[in-house]
Design an enzyme around this catalytic site. Structure first.
Site, PDB file in Angstrom:
ATOM      1  N   LYS A  67      -7.920   0.269  -2.325  1.00 31.01           N
ATOM      2  CA  LYS A  67      -7.314  -0.216  -1.074  1.00 31.01           C
ATOM      3  C   LYS A  67      -7.414   0.854   0.025  1.00 31.01           C
ATOM      4  CE  LYS A  67      -4.677  -2.242   1.926  1.00 31.01           C
ATOM      5  NZ  LYS A  67      -5.242  -3.253   2.822  1.00 31.01           N
ATOM      6  N   THR A 117       0.874  -1.182   0.000  1.00 28.90           N
ATOM      7  CA  THR A 117       0.000   0.000   0.000  1.00 28.90           C
ATOM      8  C   THR A 117       0.904   1.223   0.000  1.00 28.90           C
ATOM      9  OG1 THR A 117      -1.539  -1.279   1.351  1.00 28.90           O
ATOM     10  CG2 THR A 117      -1.967   1.085   1.130  1.00 28.90           C
ATOM     11  N   LYS A 136      -0.154   5.407   8.196  1.00 32.20           N
ATOM     12  CA  LYS A 136       0.314   5.759   6.835  1.00 32.20           C
ATOM     13  C   LYS A 136      -0.856   5.720   5.858  1.00 32.20           C
ATOM     14  CE  LYS A 136       1.303   2.321   4.509  1.00 32.20           C
ATOM     15  NZ  LYS A 136       1.622   1.067   3.845  1.00 32.20           N
TER      16      LYS A 136
HETATM   17  P1  NAD Z   1       6.047  -5.890   7.334  1.00 36.14           P
HETATM   18  O1  NAD Z   1       6.757  -4.726   7.927  1.00 36.14           O
HETATM   19  O2  NAD Z   1       5.650  -7.024   8.196  1.00 36.14           O
HETATM   20  O3  NAD Z   1       6.927  -6.498   6.121  1.00 36.14           O
HETATM   21  C1  NAD Z   1       7.686  -5.727   5.237  1.00 36.14           C
HETATM   22  C2  NAD Z   1       8.948  -6.509   4.923  1.00 36.14           C
HETATM   23  O4  NAD Z   1       9.709  -5.769   3.978  1.00 36.14           O
HETATM   24  C3  NAD Z   1       9.838  -6.727   6.159  1.00 36.14           C
HETATM   25  O5  NAD Z   1      10.154  -8.098   6.306  1.00 36.14           O
HETATM   26  C4  NAD Z   1      11.082  -5.894   5.838  1.00 36.14           C
HETATM   27  O6  NAD Z   1      12.272  -6.439   6.360  1.00 36.14           O
HETATM   28  C5  NAD Z   1      11.076  -5.919   4.322  1.00 36.14           C
HETATM   29  N1  NAD Z   1      11.834  -4.824   3.724  1.00 36.14           N
HETATM   30  C6  NAD Z   1      11.840  -3.509   4.118  1.00 36.14           C
HETATM   31  N2  NAD Z   1      12.642  -2.804   3.297  1.00 36.14           N
HETATM   32  C7  NAD Z   1      13.135  -3.684   2.375  1.00 36.14           C
HETATM   33  C8  NAD Z   1      13.994  -3.538   1.256  1.00 36.14           C
HETATM   34  N3  NAD Z   1      14.540  -2.356   0.931  1.00 36.14           N
HETATM   35  N4  NAD Z   1      14.285  -4.639   0.528  1.00 36.14           N
HETATM   36  C9  NAD Z   1      13.759  -5.846   0.859  1.00 36.14           C
HETATM   37  N5  NAD Z   1      12.926  -6.046   1.908  1.00 36.14           N
HETATM   38  C10 NAD Z   1      12.618  -4.965   2.661  1.00 36.14           C
HETATM   39  O7  NAD Z   1       4.802  -5.283   6.570  1.00 36.14           O
HETATM   40  P2  NAD Z   1       3.480  -6.075   6.141  1.00 36.14           P
HETATM   41  O8  NAD Z   1       2.499  -5.989   7.261  1.00 36.14           O
HETATM   42  O9  NAD Z   1       3.862  -7.372   5.543  1.00 36.14           O
HETATM   43  O10 NAD Z   1       2.938  -5.077   5.001  1.00 36.14           O
HETATM   44  C11 NAD Z   1       3.531  -5.011   3.709  1.00 36.14           C
HETATM   45  C12 NAD Z   1       2.671  -4.086   2.859  1.00 36.14           C
HETATM   46  O11 NAD Z   1       1.341  -4.620   2.760  1.00 36.14           O
HETATM   47  C13 NAD Z   1       2.488  -2.684   3.469  1.00 36.14           C
HETATM   48  O12 NAD Z   1       2.462  -1.743   2.427  1.00 36.14           O
HETATM   49  C14 NAD Z   1       1.160  -2.761   4.198  1.00 36.14           C
HETATM   50  O13 NAD Z   1       0.539  -1.488   4.320  1.00 36.14           O
HETATM   51  C15 NAD Z   1       0.379  -3.704   3.305  1.00 36.14           C
HETATM   52  N6  NAD Z   1      -0.655  -4.513   3.948  1.00 36.14           N
HETATM   53  C16 NAD Z   1      -0.470  -5.077   5.201  1.00 36.14           C
HETATM   54  C17 NAD Z   1      -1.486  -5.863   5.760  1.00 36.14           C
HETATM   55  C18 NAD Z   1      -1.340  -6.528   7.128  1.00 36.14           C
HETATM   56  O14 NAD Z   1      -2.373  -6.978   7.682  1.00 36.14           O
HETATM   57  N7  NAD Z   1      -0.169  -6.635   7.690  1.00 36.14           N
HETATM   58  C19 NAD Z   1      -2.668  -6.080   5.064  1.00 36.14           C
HETATM   59  C20 NAD Z   1      -2.818  -5.519   3.791  1.00 36.14           C
HETATM   60  C21 NAD Z   1      -1.805  -4.731   3.242  1.00 36.14           C
END
Ligand code: NAD
Length: 306
Positions: free
Chosen positions: A176, A100, A245
């Site tokens: 979204k 997102t 965010k």
């Molecule tokens: P998270 O923080 O758990 O995972 C993000 C991952 O990205 C981490 O493992 C981190 O180490 C990795 N990362 C960060 N910078 C990086 C880079 N430069 N290169 C490679 N890896 C890198 O986040 P999440 O909860 O999995 O969410 C991911 C996305 O999905 C976000 O944009 C969030 O808004 C969206 N989202 C989350 C949920 C939820 O329920 N958690 C649901 C829908 C959408």
């Protein structure tokens, strides 16, 4: 898609980890090349069994035909997309962003990647960590329909509902963000309502049982409050910072579009204040934040004698 495709996955967190695991299992069962994975926080610990672990995003771009991104926010996705697009001897011809990031960021990514000869889809997801584990999440795909159809079996390995929401990157983000605005507002309103019920001597479980089969029921009440608040675990796997965010991105886009605003400012400020007060919390701790910010009054407010 005819011929074998190698898929890459960058970002193996709460959502990316289980999505990659489902995709990887599908590829193995289907006799396709293994998933190529990378996460800055440690790929080996996060990658699914059988995946090829790489040292950086460029290595994924050199080994995979299509790269999925599941990263925290727009600036991170932009930096990774630049690394992918500008990789020497790049093999990747397409990127699908599952994060997102906001409408403008999705449009910028599209311009960047298409400018480097790559296809791009803006494809945020919804359904939470449990939905990602169970492969029931929704995908909101905005971008080329042929790219979606070419990779549908792979997408279906980690998603239960796939919506082609439009041809223009940014449209997935719009859907979204409006979804998360509803979720954030309803979640906070449910907390406020239940906390009021407690002041009237009502029991939390009884309230949820009743509301969840009544007109005030919602996905938040039926799922998140039952699983994460009633149990006292507050562990939905969606960080408050990510929801704050999303609310900021939604508010910014709504105002830019001159779309009517009633609740947006209140929801945005509430989640930002909650995030400032409890920066490393799970978003379901909104219940604790509202409870502790406004402790129940001991009794009726005192009359002002002045
Ligand atoms: P998270 O923080 O758990 O995972 C993000 C991952 O990205 C981490 O493992 C981190 O180490 C990795 N990362 C960060 N910078 C990086 C880079 N430069 N290169 C490679 N890896 C890198 O986040 P999440 O909860 O999995 O969410 C991911 C996305 O999905 C976000 O944009 C969030 O808004 C969206 N989202 C989350 C949920 C939820 O329920 N958690 C649901 C829908 C959408």
């Amino acid at each position: 898609m005819s011929g074998s495709v190698t898929y890459g996955f960058i970002g193996l967190g709460n959502m990316g980890g289980p999505m990659a695991a489902n995709l990887s299992a599908f590829l193995a069962a289907d006799g396709q090349p293994p998933l190529v994975a990378f996460d800055t926080a440690g790929t080996a610990e996060r990658a699914p069994k059988g995946a090829v672990c790489t040292a950086d995003a460029a290595a994924v771009a050199q080994q995979a035909d299509l790269v999925f991104l599941s990263l925290p926010d727009g600036p991170v996705v932009r930096a990774v997309a630049e690394a992918v697009a500008r990789t020497p001897a790049r093999r990747a011809a397409a990127a699908v962003d599952l994060s997102t990031v906001g409408i403008d960021a999705a449009r910028d990514l599209d311009a960047l990647l298409r400018g480097q000869g790559m296809a791009f889809a803006d494809c945020p997801v919804s359904g939470g960590r449990i939905g990602a584990r169970n492969a029931t999440i929704a995908l909101m795909w905005a971008g080329p329909a042929d790219l979606l159809e070419a990779h549908r079996p792979a997408l279906e390995s980690f998603a239960g509902n796939i919506f082609h929401v439009g041809p223009e990157p940014g449209q997935g983000q719009a859907l979204k963000l409006l979804n998360n605005f509803l979720s954030a507002t309803i979640t906070a309103a449910t907390a406020e309502a239940l906390l009021f019920g407690l002041t009237q001597g009502l029991d939390l479980k009884t309230m949820l049982d009743a509301v969840n089969v009544s007109s005030g029921g919602s996905n938040a009440g039926r799922d998140k409050f039952v699983r994460r608040v009633l149990t006292g675990t507050f562990d939905s796997g969606f960080d408050t910072a990510l929801m704050a965010k999303d609310m900021h991105l939604f508010a910014e886009s709504l105002r830019e579009a001159h779309s009517p605003e009633v609740f947006t400012g209140t929801t945005e400020a509430l989640w930002q204040n909650f995030c400032d007060a409890m920066p490393s919390s799970d978003h379901m701790e909104i219940y604790k934040y509202i409870r502790d910010r406004n402790p129940h009054p001991a009794g009726p407010a005192e009359e002002d004698e002045s």
